[in-house]
Design an enzyme around this catalytic site. Structure first.
Site, PDB file in Angstrom:
ATOM      1  N   ASP A 215       0.873  -1.182   0.000  1.00 17.32           N
ATOM      2  CA  ASP A 215       0.000   0.000   0.000  1.00 17.32           C
ATOM      3  C   ASP A 215       0.905   1.224   0.000  1.00 17.32           C
ATOM      4  OD1 ASP A 215      -2.186   1.841   0.348  1.00 17.32           O
ATOM      5  OD2 ASP A 215      -3.352   0.195   1.170  1.00 17.32           O
ATOM      6  N   HIS A 238       1.940   1.416  -3.195  1.00 16.21           N
ATOM      7  CA  HIS A 238       0.986   2.305  -3.851  1.00 16.21           C
ATOM      8  C   HIS A 238       1.345   3.774  -3.745  1.00 16.21           C
ATOM      9  CE1 HIS A 238      -2.337  -1.022  -3.719  1.00 16.21           C
ATOM     10  NE2 HIS A 238      -1.386  -1.256  -4.596  1.00 16.21           N
TER      11      HIS A 238
END
Ligand SMILES: *[C@@H]1O[C@H](CO)[C@@H](O)[C@H](O)[C@H]1NC(C)=O
Ligand SMILES: *[C@@H]1O[C@H](CO)[C@@H](O)[C@H](O)[C@H]1NC(C)=O
Ligand SMILES: *[C@@H]1O[C@H](CO)[C@@H](O)[C@H](O)[C@H]1NC(C)=O
Ligand SMILES: *[C@@H]1O[C@H](CO)[C@@H](O)[C@H](O)[C@H]1NC(C)=O
Ligand SMILES: *[C@@H]1O[C@H](CO)[C@@H](O)[C@H](O)[C@H]1NC(C)=O
Ligand SMILES: *[C@@H]1O[C@H](CO)[C@@H](O)[C@H](O)[C@H]1NC(C)=O
Length: 423
Positions: A215, A238
């Site tokens: 993430d 991410h």
């Protein structure tokens, strides 16, 4: 920043003599209760030492609260329970403090440090069995560090189940030299929601970290003020994110963020801003510079239309506003964009949650903004090659961005302009 950290060091050296609690280990038993019991005596002017070479069973969460001039030294291995239902029952209970380690202390130094010895000092949460089963029920977040004048250094984290370092309630924190390794196994499940640093605090310097996860490598949420993230390597996650801001119409505030000298390797996003439709407030003076992207799907991505695609379709909203953005700079981006067809590990729907309507797949820069919500957004020296060799594209609505963003604002080829800005 420098003055600040000199002050932190001076503060800890004038404080008094330090007593040390060496955490005992009992094979086959939970070692957490002895730490909790010791805190009555060791929450000021103390060192709490998890010894090198020992493998501790941290089978229940530990709350370290009200610490003053304390160093928590994790030189031994620390393991959470490997049994998933056991962890879930603890996380579900009303007494769960929100994180497995919750550390707080105001106005006197608190240091959390690991070991420089690669053979010891690992915190293992046994994540793969959760990822492989796509089990997202009652996951344990790992560390909450809510400290004034704190240090987090040389920690080594492996296979976490959820977030790693939440430092958004901290002020004056230096986090450096930490290693977070939460890599998807070949053929295994994706490590969802394993954010590296949640950094919506004040006066945070986060540097020289290596973060492999699933993430945001770092995310600066509302409340973030004077946050620097630099000289680091991020893999598989991410992005270098601001947000998400303004959920449910809330008023967000993020100011003075500098993200520089970072290698983004095989990440879904490089520089990323996300705010929710209908939100309010402002994100101001945010710079991403000297960023190398390697195999990154969306090198520069700004959206005021964020929603949690994992939960369902885009909500029907008639709102045409979002958290405002001011003085955003993207400078010196180089490297390669992954524009070949592929499905990133976090995609569980068709279209994928990160799909962009109308995109060609070759966009190096996407600015998805509402008119009148963005001021002074500029990209300079963006030199990104696509893996396919086609010319990089951009998505940009000239009705939303009226000043020169440093490239031709349209949906089409990336054409750098001579920005009149004083970059
Ligand atoms: C910690 O040390 C400082 C400085 O010597 C002293 O003033 C303070 O009382 C100590 N705190 C405790 C709880 O011992
Ligand atoms: C500590 O963990 C590391 C990494 O998993 C492992 O290589 C090492 O053998 C462990 N040490 C002990 C004492 O269990
Ligand atoms: C941000 O940094 C500036 C400059 O160092 C300082 O004056 C200001 O107080 C800081 N803001 C906060 C909220 O700490
Ligand atoms: C913008 O943020 C940087 C830190 O990233 C800070 O040094 C600078 O003073 C800020 N500028 C303004 C106008 O606040
Ligand atoms: C939004 O509206 C459309 C058309 O009215 C409807 O089909 C869709 O289900 C709605 N979506 C949500 C999330 O409510
Ligand atoms: C951008 O990169 C160039 C060339 O590598 C370098 O000279 C310049 O200092 C960089 N700009 C910033 C703001 O760091």
């Amino acid at each position: 920043m420098r003055g600040l950290f000199v002050a932190v060091c001076a503060a800890s050296s004038v404080l008094g003599a330090v007593s040390t609690f060496v955490v005992p280990h009992s094979p086959g038993q939970d070692d957490s209760p002895s730490v909790v019991a010791a805190l009555a005596k060791y929450s000021a002017n103390a060192t709490i030492l998890f010894k090198s070479g020992v493998s501790y069973n941290i089978w229940t969460p530990i709350v370290f609260s009200g610490l003053k001039n304390v160093e928590i030294v994790m030189e031994g291995n620390l393991t959470l329970p490997s049994d998933v239902p056991t962890v879930q029952a603890i996380v579900a209970s009303s007494s769960f403090p929100g994180h497995w380690f919750k550390i707080s202390g105001m106005s006197a130094g608190v240091t959390l440090r690991g070991s420089l010895d690669p053979r010891t000092g690992w915190i293992n949460s046994h994540g793969p069995q959760w990822w492989d089963a796509m089990n997202q029920v009652n996951r344990p977040h790992l560390v909450n560090f809510g400290v004034t004048n704190g240090v987090i250094r040389n920690m080594k984290i492996v296979d976490s189940v959820a977030w790693n370092f939440a430092i958004s309630s901290s002020t004056n924190v230096h986090a450096y030299g930490n290693y977070i390794d939460i890599r998807q196994r070949p053929g295994g499940g994706f490590p969802f929601n394993t954010d590296g640093f949640g950094a919506g605090g004040k006066n945070l310097l986060i540097e020289e970290n290596i973060i492999l996860n699933g993430d945001d490598c770092v995310t600066v949420g509302s409340g973030g003020f004077n946050v620097t993230f630099r000289n680091s390597y991020c893999y598989g996650g991410h992005g270098l994110s601001i947000g998400s801001l303004g959920k449910g119409g809330s008023v967000a505030s993020v100011q003075n963020v500098l993200i520089e000298n970072v290698i983004m390797d095989s990440e879904l996003y490089g520089a990323r801003f996300k705010s929710w439709t209908g939100g309010a407030g402002v994100a101001r003076n945010i710079t991403w510079r000297n960023i190398v992207v390697k195999n990154v799907r969306f090198p520069i991505y700004v959206t005021q239309n964020y929603w949690d695609q994992g939960i369902g379709p885009k909500p029907n909203s008639s709102s045409t506003t979002s958290t405002h953005i001011e003085d955003f700079t993207f400078e010196n981006f180089t490297g390669t964009q992954r524009d070949t067809p592929y499905v990133e590990g976090s995609c569980v729907s068709d279209p994928c949650w990160y799909a962009v309507e109308g995109a060609t797949g070759h966009e190096s820069i996407i600015f998805d903004l509402y008119p009148g919500t963005g001021t002074n957004i500029r990209a300079k020296n963006v030199n990104i090659r696509t893996k396919t060799g086609v010319r990089p594209q951009v998505m940009c609505d000239p009705a939303a961005i009226t000043s020169d963003p440093g490239f031709k604002c349209w949906n089409g080829d990336f054409v750098q302009t001579k920005s009149k800005g004083s970059l």
